[in-house]
Motif scaffolding. Structure first.
Motif, PDB file in Angstrom:
ATOM      1  N   ALA A 101       0.827  -1.207   0.000  1.00 59.02           N
ATOM      2  CA  ALA A 101       0.000   0.000   0.000  1.00 59.02           C
ATOM      3  C   ALA A 101       0.859   1.254   0.000  1.00 59.02           C
ATOM      4  N   TYR A 102       1.899   1.263   0.843  1.00 55.53           N
ATOM      5  CA  TYR A 102       2.800   2.424   0.895  1.00 55.53           C
ATOM      6  C   TYR A 102       3.531   2.599  -0.444  1.00 55.53           C
ATOM      7  N   SER A 103       3.999   1.491  -1.006  1.00 49.85           N
ATOM      8  CA  SER A 103       4.813   1.555  -2.222  1.00 49.85           C
ATOM      9  C   SER A 103       4.006   2.006  -3.435  1.00 49.85           C
ATOM     10  N   ALA A 104       2.743   1.654  -3.453  1.00 47.96           N
ATOM     11  CA  ALA A 104       1.906   1.976  -4.619  1.00 47.96           C
ATOM     12  C   ALA A 104       1.129   3.275  -4.441  1.00 47.96           C
ATOM     13  N   TYR A 105       1.339   3.949  -3.328  1.00 55.43           N
ATOM     14  CA  TYR A 105       0.551   5.154  -3.054  1.00 55.43           C
ATOM     15  C   TYR A 105       0.974   6.298  -3.972  1.00 55.43           C
ATOM     16  N   ASN A 106       0.006   6.888  -4.652  1.00 55.08           N
ATOM     17  CA  ASN A 106       0.287   8.017  -5.540  1.00 55.08           C
ATOM     18  C   ASN A 106      -0.606   9.214  -5.228  1.00 55.08           C
ATOM     19  N   GLY A 107      -1.024   9.285  -3.964  1.00 55.78           N
ATOM     20  CA  GLY A 107      -1.770  10.447  -3.527  1.00 55.78           C
ATOM     21  C   GLY A 107      -3.269  10.316  -3.531  1.00 55.78           C
ATOM     22  N   LYS A 108      -3.773   9.151  -3.954  1.00 55.84           N
ATOM     23  CA  LYS A 108      -5.225   8.974  -3.958  1.00 55.84           C
ATOM     24  C   LYS A 108      -5.578   7.544  -3.573  1.00 55.84           C
ATOM     25  N   PRO A 109      -6.794   7.343  -3.042  1.00 57.86           N
ATOM     26  CA  PRO A 109      -7.199   5.995  -2.614  1.00 57.86           C
ATOM     27  C   PRO A 109      -7.138   4.999  -3.767  1.00 57.86           C
ATOM     28  N   ALA A 110      -6.791   3.756  -3.434  1.00 61.68           N
ATOM     29  CA  ALA A 110      -6.688   2.715  -4.459  1.00 61.68           C
ATOM     30  C   ALA A 110      -6.797   1.339  -3.813  1.00 61.68           C
ATOM     31  N   SER A 119      -0.332 -14.065  -3.439  1.00 57.37           N
ATOM     32  CA  SER A 119      -1.160 -12.929  -3.856  1.00 57.37           C
ATOM     33  C   SER A 119      -2.026 -12.468  -2.694  1.00 57.37           C
ATOM     34  N   ASN A 120      -2.418 -11.199  -2.757  1.00 55.31           N
ATOM     35  CA  ASN A 120      -3.247 -10.617  -1.717  1.00 55.31           C
ATOM     36  C   ASN A 120      -3.755  -9.273  -2.202  1.00 55.31           C
ATOM     37  N   SER A 121      -4.670  -8.658  -1.442  1.00 46.72           N
ATOM     38  CA  SER A 121      -5.203  -7.359  -1.842  1.00 46.72           C
ATOM     39  C   SER A 121      -5.688  -6.590  -0.615  1.00 46.72           C
ATOM     40  N   CYS A 122      -5.774  -5.261  -0.765  1.00 42.07           N
ATOM     41  CA  CYS A 122      -6.290  -4.403   0.295  1.00 42.07           C
ATOM     42  C   CYS A 122      -6.785  -3.111  -0.324  1.00 42.07           C
ATOM     43  N   TYR A 123      -7.397  -2.272   0.512  1.00 42.76           N
ATOM     44  CA  TYR A 123      -7.806  -0.929   0.088  1.00 42.76           C
ATOM     45  C   TYR A 123      -7.056   0.069   0.952  1.00 42.76           C
ATOM     46  N   PHE A 124      -6.410   1.050   0.308  1.00 45.06           N
ATOM     47  CA  PHE A 124      -5.616   2.042   1.031  1.00 45.06           C
ATOM     48  C   PHE A 124      -6.084   3.435   0.651  1.00 45.06           C
ATOM     49  N   VAL A 129      -4.912   1.094   5.989  1.00 47.59           N
ATOM     50  CA  VAL A 129      -4.931  -0.090   5.128  1.00 47.59           C
ATOM     51  C   VAL A 129      -6.097  -0.962   5.573  1.00 47.59           C
ATOM     52  N   ARG A 130      -7.048  -1.169   4.689  1.00 46.14           N
ATOM     53  CA  ARG A 130      -8.232  -1.957   5.030  1.00 46.14           C
ATOM     54  C   ARG A 130      -8.232  -3.262   4.249  1.00 46.14           C
ATOM     55  N   THR A 131      -8.181  -4.365   4.974  1.00 50.27           N
ATOM     56  CA  THR A 131      -8.202  -5.694   4.363  1.00 50.27           C
ATOM     57  C   THR A 131      -9.569  -6.318   4.606  1.00 50.27           C
ATOM     58  N   GLU A 132     -10.326  -6.488   3.550  1.00 51.85           N
ATOM     59  CA  GLU A 132     -11.673  -7.030   3.683  1.00 51.85           C
ATOM     60  C   GLU A 132     -11.739  -8.517   3.356  1.00 51.85           C
ATOM     61  N   LEU A 133     -10.649  -9.053   2.826  1.00 54.47           N
ATOM     62  CA  LEU A 133     -10.615 -10.457   2.419  1.00 54.47           C
ATOM     63  C   LEU A 133      -9.427 -11.146   3.081  1.00 54.47           C
ATOM     64  N   PRO A 134      -9.593 -12.375   3.539  1.00 58.62           N
ATOM     65  CA  PRO A 134      -8.485 -13.076   4.193  1.00 58.62           C
ATOM     66  C   PRO A 134      -7.486 -13.629   3.182  1.00 58.62           C
ATOM     67  N   SER A 135      -6.259 -13.802   3.640  1.00 60.42           N
ATOM     68  CA  SER A 135      -5.261 -14.505   2.843  1.00 60.42           C
ATOM     69  C   SER A 135      -5.364 -15.994   3.173  1.00 60.42           C
ATOM     70  N   LEU A 136      -5.729 -16.801   2.188  1.00 57.76           N
ATOM     71  CA  LEU A 136      -5.984 -18.219   2.429  1.00 57.76           C
ATOM     72  C   LEU A 136      -4.756 -19.096   2.223  1.00 57.76           C
ATOM     73  N   CYS A 236     -12.224   2.979  -8.378  1.00 55.17           N
ATOM     74  CA  CYS A 236     -10.887   3.502  -8.085  1.00 55.17           C
ATOM     75  C   CYS A 236      -9.835   2.707  -8.851  1.00 55.17           C
ATOM     76  N   GLU A 237      -8.617   3.245  -8.863  1.00 62.76           N
ATOM     77  CA  GLU A 237      -7.521   2.548  -9.514  1.00 62.76           C
ATOM     78  C   GLU A 237      -7.152   1.291  -8.735  1.00 62.76           C
ATOM     79  N   ILE A 238      -6.611   0.326  -9.462  1.00 64.08           N
ATOM     80  CA  ILE A 238      -6.110  -0.898  -8.850  1.00 64.08           C
ATOM     81  C   ILE A 238      -4.622  -0.972  -9.167  1.00 64.08           C
ATOM     82  N   ASN A 239      -3.798  -0.848  -8.139  1.00 65.07           N
ATOM     83  CA  ASN A 239      -2.349  -0.829  -8.308  1.00 65.07           C
ATOM     84  C   ASN A 239      -1.744  -2.168  -7.904  1.00 65.07           C
ATOM     85  N   PHE A 240      -0.633  -2.511  -8.531  1.00 68.70           N
ATOM     86  CA  PHE A 240      -0.036  -3.833  -8.326  1.00 68.70           C
ATOM     87  C   PHE A 240       1.433  -3.749  -7.942  1.00 68.70           C
ATOM     88  N   ILE A 241       1.805  -4.694  -7.071  1.00 64.74           N
ATOM     89  CA  ILE A 241       3.187  -4.907  -6.661  1.00 64.74           C
ATOM     90  C   ILE A 241       3.546  -6.359  -6.959  1.00 64.74           C
TER      91      ILE A 241
END
Length: 286
Positions: A101-110, A119-124, A129-136, A236-241
């Motif tokens: 989340a920190y690395s992909a931050y470009n000044g707006k929510p994503a 793999s994993n995902s969150c909303y920042f 950092v909000r994680t609504e889904l578990p890492s299985l 919103c945008e979806i950013n990837f690492i």
């Protein structure tokens, strides 16, 4: 000195800054995912790194962001292991999603996603950092990851589902026997990294029509399970690492288009951007 660490399941990238926040050096260690390795081995692995051993008493704060550290018990285990090595330091230990989340931050929510070994995902939103889904984990989760692609490749090989040319090339490349595969899947503490390593075979042949379809379907699985459930996924945008997102960017964007999703930035190795985030938003408040 400050250490900032992006800790994956396969390896950890370390960036060391001096007391004036200037870059000193970058180094690597093996991955420290507490779901996979014995955390008691972490101090020894750190000691084996000569660069870290030379400055371990000078480190005043370690920012460690690691896979498997989203669970409180795992986070504590990793922090205690790090304390045995960096005895003069304070510690911030968080899950790898926070680093993404920190690395992909470009000044707006994503929505921020990791596509590497796992793999994993969150909303920042810039603050939380909000994680609504578990890492299985790699057994039933990690859709779209290098591990998932490696598992699918190996399954197709042994079940004779690969095209003849790919089957022949895989056989010549690995000479893989079923006994070796079973041993590494069930008795290797880094089974996920072992399986993910086979995805290199796909990367080198990603233009093959069979692999184009295989990758596309696996990335669609990722969006279906790990992105679409977020209420902001279409707005919103979806950013990837991660390396998988980087190597398959064109297919990733095509799969996203199937769901009318907006892909933003894709970062292969987040450590440099992670450092810049700390220098801008975190270190000044220490």
């Amino acid at each position: 000195m400050i250490a900032i660490v992006d800790g994956g399941s396969t390896k950890c990238d370390w960036m060391i800054l001096d007391d004036d926040d200037n870059f000193l050096f970058k180094t690597e260690t093996t991955g420290f995912n507490p779901n996979i390795i014995d955390v008691e081995k972490i101090p020894g692995e750190l000691q084996n790194n000569s660069q870290l051993s030379e400055i371990k008493f000078k480190i005043k704060h370690v920012f460690f962001y690691g896979s498997g550290c989203g669970i409180s018990d795992n986070k504590l285990k990793v922090e205690n292991a790090l304390k045995q090595f960096f005895t003069n330091s304070k510690f911030t230990v968080k899950e790898d999603l926070t680093a993404a989340a920190y690395s992909a931050y470009n000044g707006k929510p994503a929505i921020v996603c990791i596509l590497g070994t796992g793999s994993n995902s969150c909303y920042f939103d810039g603050n939380e950092v909000r994680t609504e889904l578990p890492s299985l984990g790699f057994l039933i989760g990690d859709d779209g990851s290098g591990c998932a692609l490696g598992k699918t490749l190996v399954k197709h090989y042994f079940m004779k589902k690969l095209p003849a040319d790919l089957h022949q090339e895989f056989s010549e490349t690995y000479n893989l026997q079923i006994e070796e595969l079973i041993k590494n899947m069930y008795h290797n503490p880094r089974a996920n990294a072992y399986l993910a390593d086979f995805s290199k075979f796909i990367v080198e042949r990603k233009e093959h029509p069979f692999f184009q379809h295989l990758i596309f379907e696996e990335l669609k699985n990722f969006f279906d399970f790990q992105v679409l459930p977020y209420e902001h996924s279409k707005s919103c945008e979806i950013n990837f690492i991660g390396s998988i997102a980087y190597y398959y960017e064109d297919i990733l964007r095509a799969a996203a288009a199937e769901f009318h999703l907006n892909i933003g930035i894709i970062v292969q190795k987040p450590i440099e951007r992670l450092v810049e985030y700390h220098k801008t938003y975190i270190i000044p408040d220490l």
